[in-house]
Enzyme design. Structure first.
Site, PDB file in Angstrom:
ATOM      1  CB  CYS A   1     -11.840  49.654 -35.842  1.00 42.17           C
ATOM      2  SG  CYS A   1     -12.606  48.138 -35.269  1.00 42.17           S
TER       3      CYS A   1
ATOM      4  CG  ASP B   1      15.252  -8.365 -18.719  1.00 35.50           C
ATOM      5  OD1 ASP B   1      16.081  -7.485 -18.416  1.00 35.50           O
ATOM      6  OD2 ASP B   1      14.044  -8.300 -18.424  1.00 35.50           O
TER       7      ASP B   1
ATOM      8  CB  ILE C   1       1.888 -14.924 -24.055  1.00 37.23           C
ATOM      9  CG1 ILE C   1       0.887 -14.802 -25.187  1.00 37.23           C
ATOM     10  CG2 ILE C   1       2.830 -16.100 -24.256  1.00 37.23           C
ATOM     11  CD1 ILE C   1       1.436 -14.136 -26.422  1.00 37.23           C
TER      12      ILE C   1
ATOM     13  CB  THR D   1       0.045  -2.611 -25.321  1.00 39.07           C
ATOM     14  OG1 THR D   1      -1.126  -2.405 -26.117  1.00 39.07           O
ATOM     15  CG2 THR D   1       0.267  -4.087 -25.109  1.00 39.07           C
TER      16      THR D   1
ATOM     17  CB  ILE E   1       7.134   0.993 -20.144  1.00 41.89           C
ATOM     18  CG1 ILE E   1       5.957   1.637 -19.394  1.00 41.89           C
ATOM     19  CG2 ILE E   1       8.378   0.921 -19.291  1.00 41.89           C
ATOM     20  CD1 ILE E   1       5.636   0.973 -18.082  1.00 41.89           C
ATOM     21  CB  SER E   2       6.045  -0.884 -25.169  1.00 44.16           C
ATOM     22  OG  SER E   2       6.667  -2.007 -24.591  1.00 44.16           O
ATOM     23  N   GLY E   3       4.216  -1.322 -22.336  1.00 46.11           N
ATOM     24  CA  GLY E   3       3.041  -1.995 -21.812  1.00 46.11           C
ATOM     25  C   GLY E   3       3.283  -2.455 -20.389  1.00 46.11           C
TER      26      GLY E   3
ATOM     27  CB  THR F   1      12.765  -6.768 -14.560  1.00 53.69           C
ATOM     28  OG1 THR F   1      13.721  -6.711 -15.609  1.00 53.69           O
ATOM     29  CG2 THR F   1      12.790  -5.478 -13.785  1.00 53.69           C
TER      30      THR F   1
ATOM     31  CB  SER G   1      -6.453  -6.843 -21.468  1.00 47.06           C
ATOM     32  OG  SER G   1      -6.864  -7.695 -20.420  1.00 47.06           O
TER      33      SER G   1
END
Ligand code: SF4
Ligand code: SF4
Lengths: 515, 128
Positions: A131, A439, A399, A497, A480-482, A456, A395
């Site tokens: 239809c 850095d 380190i 991360t 950011i990565s982690g 930082t 986690s």
């Protein structure tokens, strides 16, 4: 005392006494409640604020050959057409399909453009039926060409609202506008003494069928709004937290673009500024006394929007008289305030509604049923899988490096472990900073040797008791990565991360909207 | 007075500004600066008895000086006087009048663009 019919007779004869809610404060103060209640017939209210829960039902009419609209877009904003063949609901907060335009032209802007009489591009996809054989359609429409365009707003006119502040050290972009870091500003979003539901806090006169001012036209209340609530603490009869709400309906074809506006809260999304005004019939002294409430007497709470949870911390109580001075004190700091709703326009709404009634163009209506004034609470949405907290995830032990380490040792640690960043902690295990390979490269170039001179110090962190989804947003936001996980005392507990996160909550982020 | 200074690449590295300040004893307030090897743009506020002479001097040295009256433009059609911008301005250039109209004082504005970004109706534009 008085009845609505009696007031309507007076309106017809041109001798109804109509004042706005701000004027009523002075009238009661000067003449006393008894005289004011006898004298005044109607008090008009007004608001002009961002009301996200707004939208419109549109009927496009049938094309030849006909189509059963399945995916429908107006100026590249999706409208919901999962109802019949050519009906759709255009929601105010729907962002543009084009992520680059996002919220700067969304559903609210389409509503405004339609009311302005502009042509709007309609694009439709369909699956085709016996239809409704047509599967694709592109044309232009305008308000005039639509069969119906009914604005139906599920939740408008919040009775009181939260006042927003931000305790964190980053700027937040929220539905309460831009919130500067460290208590940099305060935003509020109520017209205070002019606001409709503050002037009839127990809904003695307001209900389904109440005729109102909606975006420059006559509209109607069609019931309580979504999230309607009645059980909050009250001061002077008015709830101190966002409580009562209304569902409103009006004919877009009669609306005035002066009283409706498509807008966008930056980095939050589109929203519609709606002008609404409710006339309150002064039937007795109690109703009169409620409409005489002043800004000073309306209490509200300053809430910390820095905490992105369902219940956010209360900073302090205040009132609209204080907020409207433009400054407010928190912890001995003087902080500038911003109204987010337009008080100027709210006054215009209340004044125009007053004029309509005085001129005999607007009559009061008796509601068929009153908005409930007790027994309504808002239930939270419980998530089946409770939100995962940072402390619940496994986690890896981080380190670490120390501020007194030499840069060259840090560099080899980064390389050995094949990672991009290391948390810097002191002897007691407290987080002091973060160091990235960038850095280190920078330090080498500048001949710096000690880590504490190159790390930082301002670190974006995850607290143990924060939900993982909040951290996901943070990772996205700062790209950011982690980030390091810390406890209440800033002791380093591990690293989280971006990969950990996407493993946990999956990749289903909706990129539409945004900016 | 407020002015926009335009430097061509050849003079970016010269000390024209500091010389000018010393010679004419003017107050020279840099509100905004974008300088690159391709040349530069500066929004400044200059005051002092010898302000006009100092401008002539800068022009002689090759800086193009454009006096400005408006740093931002508030579009009256678009602005709904919501006030969202008021508490965001770092120099208090935006105020709410007695009738709740929102006004921007171009003399105080430094063109930071913060209000532009946060205005829900995009009613404020930084003038170029
Ligand atoms: S934020 Fe925009 S719309 Fe609101 S008062 Fe400022 S300029 Fe006007
Ligand atoms: S551009 Fe910056 S300084 Fe100028 S009015 Fe806007 S916020 Fe204030």
């Amino acid at each position: 005392m008085k009845t609505i019919d009696e007031i309507n007779d007076k309106i017809k004869n041109g001798d109804a006494v109509v004042v706005n809610a701000a004027e009523m404060v002075n009238i009661v103060a000067e003449n006393g409640l008894k005289e004011a209640a006898e004298e005044v017939d109607v008090v008009t209210t007004g608001t002009f604020g961002a009301m996200c829960s707004s939208g419109a039902f549109l009927n496009f009419g049938h094309s030849d050959p006909p189509i059963k609209m399945n995916k429908t877009f107006l100026n590249n904003v999706e409208v919901y057409s999962g109802l019949a063949a050519v009906d759709a609901y255009l929601g105010a907060t729907q962002p543009n399909e084009n992520p680059e335009i996002g919220s700067s032209y969304g559903g609210a802007h389409v509503i405004e453009d339609l009311i302005r009489g502009k042509e709007v591009e309609l694009k439709v996809e369909a699956y085709g039926t016996d239809c409704y054989p047509l599967k694709k359609l592109e044309t232009n429409i305008s308000l005039e060409k639509l069969n119906q365009a009914s604005m139906v707003n599920p939740r408008n006119c919040y009775q009181n609202y939260a006042v927003a502040v931000n305790s964190t050290d980053e700027t937040l972009y929220t539905y309460m506008g831009t919130l500067l870091p460290n208590f940099g500003n305060v935003t509020y979003s109520s017209a205070g003494a002019l606001s409709p539901l503050i002037n009839d806090p127990y809904f003695q006169t307001i209900g389904l069928g109440t005729r109102i001012f909606l975006c420059g036209a006559q509209g109607y209340i069609i019931g309580e709004g979504t999230q309607h609530a009645t059980e909050a603490d009250r001061v002077n009869g008015v709830p101190v937290t966002p409580s009562g709400t209304l569902m409103l309906k009006g004919d877009m074809k009669k609306m005035d673009p002066e009283f409706v506006r498509g807008a966008a809260m930056p980095k939050y999304g589109p929203t519609l500024y709606v002008g609404a005004g409710i006339p309150i019939p002064i039937l007795n002294e109690d109703i009169a006394s409620r409409t005489a409430i002043s800004d000073q007497e309306i209490t509200c709470r300053i809430i910390d929007y820095g905490v992105p949870r369902r219940s956010r911390p209360i900073i302090r109580e205040t009132n609209y008289a204080e907020l409207k001075t433009g400054k407010i004190e928190i912890d001995n700091m003087e902080i500038p305030t911003s109204p987010l709703s337009s008080i100027k326009k709210a006054e215009e709404v209340a004044e125009l509604l007053k004029k309509w009634i005085q001129d005999g163009e607007f009559y009061l209506s008796s509601p068929i049923y009153k908005i409930p004034s007790k027994g309504c609470t808002v239930k939270p949405l419980e998530i089946k899988k409770p939100s995962l907290l940072v402390k619940n995830i496994e986690s890896k032990p981080a380190i670490i490096v120390h501020p007194s380490d030499e840069v060259k040792n840090v560099a080899s640690k980064l390389v050995e472990n094949n990672i991009n960043h290391l948390p810097v902690v002191d002897n007691k295990g407290k987080l002091k900073g973060i160091v990235t390979s960038w850095d280190v490269a920078d330090a080498v170039a500048k001949g710096k040797t000690l880590l504490k001179d190159v790390m930082t110090k301002k670190v974006i962190i995850a607290r143990e008791n924060e939900p993982v989804d909040v951290i996901a947003r943070r990772i996205d936001k700062y790209n950011i990565s982690g980030l390091p996980i810390v406890d209440e005392e800033d002791n380093l507990k591990g690293m989280i991360t971006a990969e950990d996160i996407s493993r946990l909550i999956g990749e289903n982020q909706n990129k539409k909207g945004g900016e | 007075m407020k002015a926009r200074l335009r430097f061509s690449p050849s003079i970016v590295s010269k000390t024209i500004i500091s010389d000018t300040i010393r010679i004419f004893d003017i107050n020279f307030n840099i509100l905004r600066a974008d300088i690159s090897p391709k040349g530069g743009n500066m929004l400044v506020e200059i005051s002092g008895k010898q302000a006009n002479d100092s401008i002539l001097h800068m022009e002689e040295q090759g800086i193009q000086v454009f006096p400005i009256k408006k740093v931002v433009k508030q579009d009256e059609e678009k602005c709904i006087d919501c006030g969202a911008c008021v508490s965001l301005c770092p120099v208090n250039a935006i105020s709410i009048k007695d009738d709740w109209a929102v006004e921007i004082d171009n003399q105080t504005c430094i063109g930071c663009g913060f209000c532009t970004f946060s205005c829900p109706t995009k009613a404020i534009n930084v003038m170029e």
